[in-house]
Motif scaffolding. Structure first.
Motif, PDB file in Angstrom:
ATOM      1  N   GLN A  71       9.178  35.897  12.608  1.00  0.00           N
ATOM      2  CA  GLN A  71       8.503  35.679  13.902  1.00  0.00           C
ATOM      3  C   GLN A  71       8.978  36.687  14.947  1.00  0.00           C
ATOM      4  O   GLN A  71       8.200  37.177  15.749  1.00  0.00           O
ATOM      5  N   LYS A  72      10.279  36.974  14.933  1.00  0.00           N
ATOM      6  CA  LYS A  72      10.800  37.975  15.872  1.00  0.00           C
ATOM      7  C   LYS A  72      10.136  39.329  15.610  1.00  0.00           C
ATOM      8  O   LYS A  72       9.767  40.045  16.541  1.00  0.00           O
ATOM      9  N   LYS A 128      10.505  28.781  27.736  1.00  0.00           N
ATOM     10  CA  LYS A 128       9.748  29.641  28.653  1.00  0.00           C
ATOM     11  C   LYS A 128      10.482  30.956  28.870  1.00  0.00           C
ATOM     12  O   LYS A 128      11.720  30.986  28.910  1.00  0.00           O
ATOM     13  N   VAL A 129       9.698  32.012  29.028  1.00  0.00           N
ATOM     14  CA  VAL A 129      10.222  33.328  29.393  1.00  0.00           C
ATOM     15  C   VAL A 129       9.682  33.664  30.779  1.00  0.00           C
ATOM     16  O   VAL A 129       8.476  33.523  31.031  1.00  0.00           O
ATOM     17  N   LEU A 175       5.928  33.590  19.142  1.00  0.00           N
ATOM     18  CA  LEU A 175       7.107  32.714  19.077  1.00  0.00           C
ATOM     19  C   LEU A 175       6.756  31.265  19.404  1.00  0.00           C
ATOM     20  O   LEU A 175       7.584  30.375  19.219  1.00  0.00           O
ATOM     21  N   GLY A 176       5.559  31.066  19.978  1.00  0.00           N
ATOM     22  CA  GLY A 176       5.190  29.720  20.417  1.00  0.00           C
ATOM     23  C   GLY A 176       5.850  29.319  21.716  1.00  0.00           C
ATOM     24  O   GLY A 176       6.172  28.142  21.915  1.00  0.00           O
ATOM     25  N   ALA A 212      16.163  33.239  18.502  1.00  0.00           N
ATOM     26  CA  ALA A 212      16.679  31.967  19.025  1.00  0.00           C
ATOM     27  C   ALA A 212      15.569  31.188  19.720  1.00  0.00           C
ATOM     28  O   ALA A 212      15.449  29.970  19.548  1.00  0.00           O
ATOM     29  N   LEU A 213      14.734  31.871  20.497  1.00  0.00           N
ATOM     30  CA  LEU A 213      13.639  31.181  21.188  1.00  0.00           C
ATOM     31  C   LEU A 213      12.675  30.557  20.179  1.00  0.00           C
ATOM     32  O   LEU A 213      12.222  29.415  20.362  1.00  0.00           O
ATOM     33  N   ALA A 214      12.362  31.298  19.111  1.00  0.00           N
ATOM     34  CA  ALA A 214      11.446  30.774  18.091  1.00  0.00           C
ATOM     35  C   ALA A 214      12.034  29.535  17.434  1.00  0.00           C
ATOM     36  O   ALA A 214      11.323  28.578  17.117  1.00  0.00           O
ATOM     37  N   HIS A 215      13.344  29.549  17.225  1.00  0.00           N
ATOM     38  CA  HIS A 215      13.993  28.377  16.626  1.00  0.00           C
ATOM     39  C   HIS A 215      13.825  27.153  17.524  1.00  0.00           C
ATOM     40  O   HIS A 215      13.404  26.089  17.060  1.00  0.00           O
TER      41      HIS A 215
END
Ligand SMILES: [Zn+2]
Length: 256
Positions: free
Chosen positions: A188-189, A37-38, A79-80, A25-28
């Motif tokens: 990516q995940k 941000k994490v 993930l960018g 989901a973050l990569a999307h």
């Protein structure tokens, strides 16, 4: 108001929690140009870095943190997305007033529209539940002008719980209510999880989970193209002019 490019913040108890639970989901979101941000409460240096300890005899906690910082930084890069380490320690995660205030500052500075947090029942890894609860406290505190006076208040973001730990997810009584199709970002995940060399078991476990969640949501939507999915549950209530609908393979015509 529909927010076209939500700002997305994920808070994990340990350095790798985001990779397993919501990397797709973050990569999307990142691919769509959203700010993502994490924030990691800890490096997981004591309780989630077994291979770092076992493969480096004589290493100390600071040495493990250095390894985990590098791994998690590379995982976020896959993930960018940005990543910040709060370095508050793990096993146990101890929540103090000062640490909550720091978490409030992180939320206020980033200003998320969407906040992803841990499910708050995890009997076999209570760090996750503790940090899930801490996030709920902090997001409420972030609304109050009397907390960290001088900082800009943060109105409530949409809050979703991430899935509990594998292989014992159902022991945490997690029942998904929202699924995200991550077929397009699953590679990516996978790359993200491969960077976390201290927890290489994750790749197989969470691929199997993603396939299982995809099978569940295929049965509802009829979309046979969904190969991988991540599951979430809402904390904050939904509000809009309409109720959310499945994204189906073919759009049906409704008559009201
Ligand atoms: Zn963890």
């Amino acid at each position: 108001m529909v927010i076209e490019q939500p700002r997305v913040l994920c808070v994990g108890a340990h350095a790798a929690d985001f990779a397993a639970r919501c990397a797709g989901a973050l990569a999307h979101y990142a691919s769509k140009g959203c700010a993502v941000k994490v924030a990691c409460w800890s490096f997981g240096e004591r309780g989630e870095s077994a291979d770092s300890w076992l493969n480096n005899p004589g290493i100390d906690a600071e040495g493990v943190k250095t390894i985990r910082r590098q791994e998690a930084g590379d995982a976020a890069k896959a993930l960018g997305v940005d990543i910040e380490f709060l370095n508050f320690g793990d096993h146990p995660c101890e929540v103090t007033a000062g640490r909550l205030e720091k978490l409030v500052s992180v939320m206020r500075q980033f200003r998320p529209d969407l906040l992803l947090i841990h499910w708050t029942h995890d009997p076999y890894n209570t760090d996750h539940a503790i940090i899930g609860e801490a996030c709920i406290k902090a997001y409420r505190m972030a609304k109050g002008p009397g907390v960290n006076p001088g900082e800009e208040q943060l109105h409530f973001p949409d809050v979703y719980y991430m899935e509990g730990s594998l292989p014992l997810s159902e022991h945490s009584r997690f029942i998904p209510t929202y699924y995200v199709d991550i077929t397009e970002t699953f590679q990516q995940k996978t790359e993200c999880m491969r960077q976390l060399k201290s927890q290489l078991f994750m790749e197989v476990r969470y691929r199997q989970l993603a396939e299982f969640r995809a099978a569940q949501i295929r049965s509802f939507t009829g979309n046979q193209g969904i190969q991988y999915a991540e599951a979430f549950a809402r904390f904050t209530p939904w509000s809009g002019n309409t109720l959310p609908l499945f994204e189906r393979q073919t759009v049906r015509k409704f008559s009201y």
